[in-house]
Design an enzyme around this catalytic site. Sequence first.
Site, short mmCIF file in Angstrom:
data_model
loop_
_atom_site.label_atom_id
_atom_site.label_comp_id
_atom_site.label_asym_id
_atom_site.label_seq_id
_atom_site.Cartn_x
_atom_site.Cartn_y
_atom_site.Cartn_z
N GLU A 13 19.66 3.61 -17.14
CA GLU A 13 18.40 3.21 -17.78
C GLU A 13 18.47 3.27 -19.31
O GLU A 13 17.44 3.25 -19.99
CB GLU A 13 17.26 4.11 -17.29
CG GLU A 13 17.04 4.04 -15.79
CD GLU A 13 16.05 5.09 -15.32
OE1 GLU A 13 14.85 4.87 -15.51
OE2 GLU A 13 16.49 6.12 -14.79
N SER A 134 13.72 3.38 -12.56
CA SER A 134 13.62 1.95 -12.88
C SER A 134 14.03 1.06 -11.72
O SER A 134 14.44 -0.08 -11.91
CB SER A 134 14.47 1.61 -14.11
OG SER A 134 13.92 2.19 -15.27
N TYR A 197 10.98 -5.12 -15.79
CA TYR A 197 11.29 -5.26 -17.21
C TYR A 197 11.51 -6.69 -17.70
O TYR A 197 11.53 -6.92 -18.90
CB TYR A 197 12.51 -4.41 -17.55
CG TYR A 197 12.23 -2.94 -17.33
CD1 TYR A 197 11.30 -2.28 -18.11
CD2 TYR A 197 12.86 -2.23 -16.32
CE1 TYR A 197 11.01 -0.94 -17.91
CE2 TYR A 197 12.58 -0.89 -16.11
CZ TYR A 197 11.65 -0.25 -16.91
OH TYR A 197 11.36 1.07 -16.70
N ARG A 236 3.88 9.74 -14.36
CA ARG A 236 3.39 8.54 -13.67
C ARG A 236 3.80 8.62 -12.21
O ARG A 236 4.98 8.72 -11.89
CB ARG A 236 3.97 7.27 -14.30
CG ARG A 236 3.19 6.00 -13.97
CD ARG A 236 4.00 4.74 -14.22
NE ARG A 236 5.04 4.60 -13.20
CZ ARG A 236 6.32 4.38 -13.50
NH1 ARG A 236 6.73 4.28 -14.75
NH2 ARG A 236 7.21 4.27 -12.53
N ASP A 238 3.84 6.99 -8.35
CA ASP A 238 3.85 5.69 -7.68
C ASP A 238 3.44 5.83 -6.23
O ASP A 238 3.83 6.81 -5.55
CB ASP A 238 5.25 5.07 -7.75
CG ASP A 238 5.68 4.79 -9.19
OD1 ASP A 238 4.79 4.64 -10.04
OD2 ASP A 238 6.90 4.73 -9.45
N GLU A 250 7.02 8.61 -5.53
CA GLU A 250 7.77 9.44 -6.49
C GLU A 250 6.93 9.63 -7.75
O GLU A 250 5.93 8.94 -7.95
CB GLU A 250 9.10 8.79 -6.85
CG GLU A 250 8.97 7.41 -7.47
CD GLU A 250 10.31 6.72 -7.66
OE1 GLU A 250 10.79 6.74 -8.80
OE2 GLU A 250 10.86 6.18 -6.68
N ASN A 252 7.40 10.14 -12.08
CA ASN A 252 8.31 9.96 -13.21
C ASN A 252 7.87 10.88 -14.34
O ASN A 252 6.73 10.80 -14.79
CB ASN A 252 8.24 8.49 -13.66
CG ASN A 252 9.33 8.12 -14.63
OD1 ASN A 252 9.66 8.88 -15.53
ND2 ASN A 252 9.89 6.93 -14.47
N GLY A 256 8.52 4.77 -18.91
CA GLY A 256 8.86 3.81 -19.95
C GLY A 256 7.71 3.57 -20.91
O GLY A 256 6.54 3.67 -20.55
#
Length: 287
Positions: A13, A134, A197, A236, A238, A250, A252, A256
């Site tokens: 990443e 990612s 992305y 964050r 998900d 999961e 984070n 990002g």
Amino acid sequence: MKIAVFMGGTSSEKEISLRSGEAVLESLQRQGYDAYGVVLDENNQVTAFLENDYDLAYLVLHGGNGENGKIQAVLDILGKKYTGSGVLASALTMDKDKTKQIAESVGIRVPKSYKDLDSIERFPVIIKPVDEGSSKGLFLCNNKEEAGEALKKLRKPIIEDYIVGEELTVGVLNGKALGVLKIIPQADVLYDYDSKYAKGGSIHEFPAKIEDKSYKEAMKIAEKIHKEFKMKGISRSDFILSEGKLYFLEVNSSPGMTKTSLIPDLATLQGYTFDDVVRLTVETFLK
């Protein structure tokens, strides 16, 4: 007060970290902070923290040593202030399998996992690295043969049921949920690296147009996860919303911060600009 923005690293990443780091650095400088960037590589993952002068290490590192607790441990030893979660929270949440086990132990619904190829009860399944982000190395496998091929490509895989539903994510800032965002991939069925992305890879619907009950539940669970793992700053979480049921996937610990990232969009739901998020992060960790 001097701020060093650490970015790059050696994980898969790295590119996203560099883009996030540049965005954060530009924001800091725009707001008048004395800030500069430091790019990490395989040769300076310890020396960079020793040789640079800074009052706060602003960590914009995704994956690898920047998110698994190792760099946080270096900074703890040096007695330096840094942004984001500490060693234990970073290490635990980087491991998707351990994260799911802990979440399930406190009553949070997660997709069923399988320990190996022969234990898979039904298809399709998702196979992904246990410690990458990612959506790197993400495989949707419809049968045993495809699963076997995917497993050969990953060093430490996790296997779980593929839950069909709506992709949701919830940002948390200093323990409070920012809101719920729905991710609508434009090309592929999966929200993979390109969907995340590439420009136009996905649509971000925020606030997510889902039932109020599910919206509030997602916010509550994300805050619970943040608290349970003793996370700091921004996290964050998900989810998949399937037939009215939320499945936690999961969390984070270092999301990002690029122009197509999710946290900046979620922050607008609370009236925050990108600069506000960066400023609040600095203020939180300089206390």
